[in-house]
Design a protein around this motif. Structure first.
Motif, PDB file in Angstrom:
ATOM      1  N   PRO A   9       0.846  -1.191   0.000  1.00  0.00           N
ATOM      2  CA  PRO A   9       0.000   0.000   0.000  1.00  0.00           C
ATOM      3  C   PRO A   9       0.882   1.242   0.000  1.00  0.00           C
ATOM      4  O   PRO A   9       1.846   1.304   0.763  1.00  0.00           O
ATOM      5  CB  PRO A   9      -0.792  -0.121   1.313  1.00  0.00           C
ATOM      6  N   GLY A  10       0.598   2.173  -0.874  1.00  0.00           N
ATOM      7  CA  GLY A  10       1.388   3.398  -0.913  1.00  0.00           C
ATOM      8  C   GLY A  10       2.666   3.303  -1.723  1.00  0.00           C
ATOM      9  O   GLY A  10       3.432   4.258  -1.793  1.00  0.00           O
ATOM     10  N   LYS A  13       1.382   2.342  -6.853  1.00  0.00           N
ATOM     11  CA  LYS A  13       0.700   1.559  -7.898  1.00  0.00           C
ATOM     12  C   LYS A  13      -0.331   2.415  -8.630  1.00  0.00           C
ATOM     13  O   LYS A  13      -0.391   2.424  -9.844  1.00  0.00           O
ATOM     14  CB  LYS A  13      -0.031   0.347  -7.295  1.00  0.00           C
ATOM     15  N   GLY A  14      -1.154   3.106  -7.837  1.00  0.00           N
ATOM     16  CA  GLY A  14      -2.230   3.899  -8.426  1.00  0.00           C
ATOM     17  C   GLY A  14      -1.694   5.044  -9.271  1.00  0.00           C
ATOM     18  O   GLY A  14      -2.184   5.303 -10.375  1.00  0.00           O
ATOM     19  N   THR A  15      -0.659   5.707  -8.748  1.00  0.00           N
ATOM     20  CA  THR A  15      -0.041   6.831  -9.468  1.00  0.00           C
ATOM     21  C   THR A  15       0.485   6.347 -10.818  1.00  0.00           C
ATOM     22  O   THR A  15       0.216   6.948 -11.863  1.00  0.00           O
ATOM     23  CB  THR A  15       1.130   7.399  -8.635  1.00  0.00           C
ATOM     24  N   THR A  31      -9.456  -1.885  -7.824  1.00  0.00           N
ATOM     25  CA  THR A  31     -10.504  -2.436  -6.951  1.00  0.00           C
ATOM     26  C   THR A  31     -10.744  -1.499  -5.766  1.00  0.00           C
ATOM     27  O   THR A  31     -11.876  -1.325  -5.322  1.00  0.00           O
ATOM     28  CB  THR A  31     -10.151  -3.863  -6.472  1.00  0.00           C
ATOM     29  N   ARG A  36     -14.339   2.322  -3.067  1.00  0.00           N
ATOM     30  CA  ARG A  36     -14.555   3.689  -2.551  1.00  0.00           C
ATOM     31  C   ARG A  36     -15.733   4.367  -3.269  1.00  0.00           C
ATOM     32  O   ARG A  36     -16.505   5.097  -2.661  1.00  0.00           O
ATOM     33  CB  ARG A  36     -13.272   4.525  -2.679  1.00  0.00           C
ATOM     34  N   LEU A  57      -8.105  -4.394   6.483  1.00  0.00           N
ATOM     35  CA  LEU A  57      -8.173  -5.817   6.086  1.00  0.00           C
ATOM     36  C   LEU A  57      -8.619  -5.944   4.638  1.00  0.00           C
ATOM     37  O   LEU A  57      -9.184  -5.009   4.071  1.00  0.00           O
ATOM     38  CB  LEU A  57      -9.190  -6.548   6.979  1.00  0.00           C
ATOM     39  N   GLY A  85      -4.395  -3.238  -7.621  1.00  0.00           N
ATOM     40  CA  GLY A  85      -5.008  -3.695  -6.362  1.00  0.00           C
ATOM     41  C   GLY A  85      -5.657  -5.057  -6.471  1.00  0.00           C
ATOM     42  O   GLY A  85      -6.258  -5.532  -5.518  1.00  0.00           O
ATOM     43  N   ARG A  88      -4.816  -9.720  -4.907  1.00  0.00           N
ATOM     44  CA  ARG A  88      -4.315  -9.249  -3.623  1.00  0.00           C
ATOM     45  C   ARG A  88      -3.890 -10.413  -2.735  1.00  0.00           C
ATOM     46  O   ARG A  88      -3.399 -10.208  -1.645  1.00  0.00           O
ATOM     47  CB  ARG A  88      -5.492  -8.533  -2.981  1.00  0.00           C
ATOM     48  N   GLN A  92      -6.857 -15.030  -5.225  1.00  0.00           N
ATOM     49  CA  GLN A  92      -7.294 -14.102  -6.293  1.00  0.00           C
ATOM     50  C   GLN A  92      -6.411 -14.256  -7.532  1.00  0.00           C
ATOM     51  O   GLN A  92      -6.883 -14.163  -8.669  1.00  0.00           O
ATOM     52  CB  GLN A  92      -7.246 -12.650  -5.805  1.00  0.00           C
ATOM     53  N   ARG A 127      -0.465  11.695   1.732  1.00  0.00           N
ATOM     54  CA  ARG A 127      -1.306  11.509   0.542  1.00  0.00           C
ATOM     55  C   ARG A 127      -2.635  12.242   0.680  1.00  0.00           C
ATOM     56  O   ARG A 127      -3.270  12.231   1.720  1.00  0.00           O
ATOM     57  CB  ARG A 127      -1.592  10.030   0.318  1.00  0.00           C
ATOM     58  N   TYR A 137      -2.438  12.948  -4.846  1.00  0.00           N
ATOM     59  CA  TYR A 137      -1.367  13.936  -4.642  1.00  0.00           C
ATOM     60  C   TYR A 137      -0.596  13.564  -3.385  1.00  0.00           C
ATOM     61  O   TYR A 137      -0.986  12.683  -2.621  1.00  0.00           O
ATOM     62  CB  TYR A 137      -1.964  15.342  -4.468  1.00  0.00           C
ATOM     63  N   ARG A 171      -2.343  -2.523   7.279  1.00  0.00           N
ATOM     64  CA  ARG A 171      -2.348  -2.809   5.834  1.00  0.00           C
ATOM     65  C   ARG A 171      -1.007  -3.369   5.387  1.00  0.00           C
ATOM     66  O   ARG A 171      -0.947  -4.232   4.509  1.00  0.00           O
ATOM     67  CB  ARG A 171      -2.698  -1.531   5.052  1.00  0.00           C
ATOM     68  N   LYS A 199      12.416   5.699  -6.470  1.00  0.00           N
ATOM     69  CA  LYS A 199      12.879   6.767  -7.379  1.00  0.00           C
ATOM     70  C   LYS A 199      11.763   7.791  -7.577  1.00  0.00           C
ATOM     71  O   LYS A 199      10.592   7.485  -7.314  1.00  0.00           O
ATOM     72  CB  LYS A 199      13.228   6.150  -8.735  1.00  0.00           C
TER      73      LYS A 199
HETATM   74  P1  AP5 Z   1      -0.336   5.787  -4.587  1.00  0.00           P
HETATM   75  O1  AP5 Z   1      -0.070   5.795  -6.040  1.00  0.00           O
HETATM   76  O2  AP5 Z   1      -1.658   6.298  -4.116  1.00  0.00           O
HETATM   77  O3  AP5 Z   1      -0.004   4.342  -3.978  1.00  0.00           O
HETATM   78  P2  AP5 Z   1      -0.779   2.964  -4.090  1.00  0.00           P
HETATM   79  O4  AP5 Z   1       0.259   1.915  -4.156  1.00  0.00           O
HETATM   80  O5  AP5 Z   1      -1.817   3.008  -5.182  1.00  0.00           O
HETATM   81  O6  AP5 Z   1      -1.453   2.977  -2.662  1.00  0.00           O
HETATM   82  P3  AP5 Z   1      -2.893   2.535  -2.167  1.00  0.00           P
HETATM   83  O7  AP5 Z   1      -2.989   2.934  -0.723  1.00  0.00           O
HETATM   84  O8  AP5 Z   1      -3.984   3.046  -3.060  1.00  0.00           O
HETATM   85  O9  AP5 Z   1      -2.779   1.031  -2.278  1.00  0.00           O
HETATM   86  P4  AP5 Z   1      -3.529   0.034  -1.522  1.00  0.00           P
HETATM   87  O10 AP5 Z   1      -3.099  -1.137  -2.302  1.00  0.00           O
HETATM   88  O11 AP5 Z   1      -3.379  -0.105  -0.070  1.00  0.00           O
HETATM   89  O12 AP5 Z   1      -5.035   0.578  -1.607  1.00  0.00           O
HETATM   90  P5  AP5 Z   1      -6.268   0.191  -2.520  1.00  0.00           P
HETATM   91  O13 AP5 Z   1      -6.956   1.428  -2.887  1.00  0.00           O
HETATM   92  O14 AP5 Z   1      -5.847  -0.766  -3.593  1.00  0.00           O
HETATM   93  O15 AP5 Z   1       0.849   6.592  -3.867  1.00  0.00           O
HETATM   94  C1  AP5 Z   1       0.883   6.775  -2.465  1.00  0.00           C
HETATM   95  C2  AP5 Z   1       1.401   8.201  -2.138  1.00  0.00           C
HETATM   96  O16 AP5 Z   1       2.762   8.316  -2.521  1.00  0.00           O
HETATM   97  C3  AP5 Z   1       0.653   9.299  -2.896  1.00  0.00           C
HETATM   98  O17 AP5 Z   1       0.528  10.421  -2.088  1.00  0.00           O
HETATM   99  C4  AP5 Z   1       1.536   9.560  -4.097  1.00  0.00           C
HETATM  100  O18 AP5 Z   1       1.365  10.865  -4.582  1.00  0.00           O
HETATM  101  C5  AP5 Z   1       2.933   9.335  -3.516  1.00  0.00           C
HETATM  102  N1  AP5 Z   1       3.891   8.813  -4.493  1.00  0.00           N
HETATM  103  C6  AP5 Z   1       3.636   7.926  -5.496  1.00  0.00           C
HETATM  104  N2  AP5 Z   1       4.743   7.640  -6.186  1.00  0.00           N
HETATM  105  C7  AP5 Z   1       5.751   8.328  -5.590  1.00  0.00           C
HETATM  106  C8  AP5 Z   1       7.172   8.432  -5.820  1.00  0.00           C
HETATM  107  N3  AP5 Z   1       7.787   7.751  -6.801  1.00  0.00           N
HETATM  108  N4  AP5 Z   1       7.888   9.228  -5.003  1.00  0.00           N
HETATM  109  C9  AP5 Z   1       7.301   9.922  -3.976  1.00  0.00           C
HETATM  110  N5  AP5 Z   1       5.969   9.868  -3.718  1.00  0.00           N
HETATM  111  C10 AP5 Z   1       5.200   9.079  -4.501  1.00  0.00           C
HETATM  112  O19 AP5 Z   1      -7.120  -0.663  -1.484  1.00  0.00           O
HETATM  113  C11 AP5 Z   1      -7.723  -0.071  -0.350  1.00  0.00           C
HETATM  114  C12 AP5 Z   1      -8.459  -1.149   0.434  1.00  0.00           C
HETATM  115  O20 AP5 Z   1      -9.490  -1.742  -0.408  1.00  0.00           O
HETATM  116  C13 AP5 Z   1      -7.600  -2.342   0.868  1.00  0.00           C
HETATM  117  O21 AP5 Z   1      -6.929  -2.106   2.081  1.00  0.00           O
HETATM  118  C14 AP5 Z   1      -8.672  -3.428   0.973  1.00  0.00           C
HETATM  119  O22 AP5 Z   1      -9.404  -3.311   2.163  1.00  0.00           O
HETATM  120  C15 AP5 Z   1      -9.600  -3.129  -0.188  1.00  0.00           C
HETATM  121  N6  AP5 Z   1      -9.222  -3.855  -1.421  1.00  0.00           N
HETATM  122  C16 AP5 Z   1      -8.802  -3.309  -2.594  1.00  0.00           C
HETATM  123  N7  AP5 Z   1      -8.563  -4.268  -3.514  1.00  0.00           N
HETATM  124  C17 AP5 Z   1      -8.829  -5.451  -2.895  1.00  0.00           C
HETATM  125  C18 AP5 Z   1      -8.762  -6.816  -3.319  1.00  0.00           C
HETATM  126  N8  AP5 Z   1      -8.327  -7.167  -4.547  1.00  0.00           N
HETATM  127  N9  AP5 Z   1      -9.088  -7.773  -2.423  1.00  0.00           N
HETATM  128  C19 AP5 Z   1      -9.518  -7.456  -1.192  1.00  0.00           C
HETATM  129  N10 AP5 Z   1      -9.597  -6.186  -0.721  1.00  0.00           N
HETATM  130  C20 AP5 Z   1      -9.262  -5.195  -1.568  1.00  0.00           C
END
Ligand code: AP5
Length: 214
Positions: A9-10, A13-15, A31, A36, A57, A85, A88, A92, A127, A137, A171, A199
């Motif tokens: 997480p973080g 990936k999303g960026t 996902t 959301r 979770l 995402g 996971r 899956q 974030r 952002y 997480r 990087k």
């Molecule tokens: P960002 O790009 O937002 O990171 P990310 O990896 O997408 O982080 P997420 O928190 O969205 O991932 P996640 O996997 O926990 O959440 P998800 O939404 O999938 O970047 C993070 C920050 O860093 C930002 O501020 C960005 O600007 C900054 N940044 C990016 N790149 C950078 C760089 N190179 N240098 C400096 N800064 C940088 O899931 C949320 C919840 O949903 C899960 O916890 C779970 O409960 C549920 N869920 C989702 N998918 C599933 C699934 N398949 N199965 C079960 N539950 C699920």
């Protein structure tokens, strides 16, 4: 081109997924964003998912897998997509492999964005996300042009409920237990590529683009 994004997480990936989707003209399927969106609109799925998301979770597979299987066979996915995402956990991953195999398809690239846990906590606390268009952002690394306002659609930015420090730690635990084994899973399928996610964003993007274009 069917791409799976892996990483803590973080990790970014999303960026990166949003940038890749734009460059290659394929849909970005997150996902987390789907849950959301449902949460914001008060659907049954959103209410159920919230119970798990707020605790850091994973949402149960039975709520997650079918949504993805429906989405990846929609018309706009004919030329590929980027899954952010999902998968996971191993079950899956096996599910995705199975539904794709039944359609004569497979994942072409699993991109693992590698970032150590220490960096993650700093990133998450800074974030900010747009609840309207999903743009992300960081208050220091990638600030919006106007503080607190989305550059893309002008909505007010928010901090995600699950970005609180204690939820982030949970997480990360879930990531190491359930999601990290997918790195070996995709290595076994011969499609794993790891990039250094510490990087700057543009360099990570260049590294991923090179992998996809080679
Ligand atoms: P960002 O790009 O937002 O990171 P990310 O990896 O997408 O982080 P997420 O928190 O969205 O991932 P996640 O996997 O926990 O959440 P998800 O939404 O999938 O970047 C993070 C920050 O860093 C930002 O501020 C960005 O600007 C900054 N940044 C990016 N790149 C950078 C760089 N190179 N240098 C400096 N800064 C940088 O899931 C949320 C919840 O949903 C899960 O916890 C779970 O409960 C549920 N869920 C989702 N998918 C599933 C699934 N398949 N199965 C079960 N539950 C699920």
């Amino acid at each position: 081109m069917k791409i799976v994004m892996l990483g803590a997480p973080g990790a970014g990936k999303g960026t990166q997924a949003a940038m890749i989707a734009e460059k290659f003209g394929i849909p970005h399927i997150s996902t987390g964003d789907i849950f959301r969106y449902n949460l914001k609109n008060g659907t049954e799925l959103g209410k159920k998912a919230k119970e798990y998301m707020d605790q850091g979770l994973l949402v149960p597979d039975e709520l997650t897998c079918e949504i993805v299987a429906d989405r990846i066979f929609m018309d706009d996915c004919k030329n590929g997509y980027i899954l952010d995402g999902f998968p996971r956990n191993i079950s899956q991953g096996e599910y995705l492999t199975k539904v794709l195999r039944e359609a004569g398809q497979k994942v072409d690239f699993a991109i693992n964005v590698d970032v150590p846990d220490e960096n993650i906590v700093v990133r998450m606390s800074g974030r900010r996300a747009c609840p309207n268009c999903g743009a992300t952002y960081h208050i220091v690394n990638i600030p919006p042009k106007k503080e607190g306002i989305c550059d893309t659609c002008g909505s007010e930015l928010i901090q995600r409920a699950d970005d609180k420090a204690e939820t982030v730690k949970k997480r990360l635990d879930v990531y190491h237990d359930a999601t990290e084994p997918l790195i070996q899973f995709y290595k076994g399928l011969g499609v794993l590529y790891t990039v250094d996610g510490t990087k700057p964003m543009s360099e990570v993007f260049a590294d991923i683009t090179k992998i996809l274009e080679d």
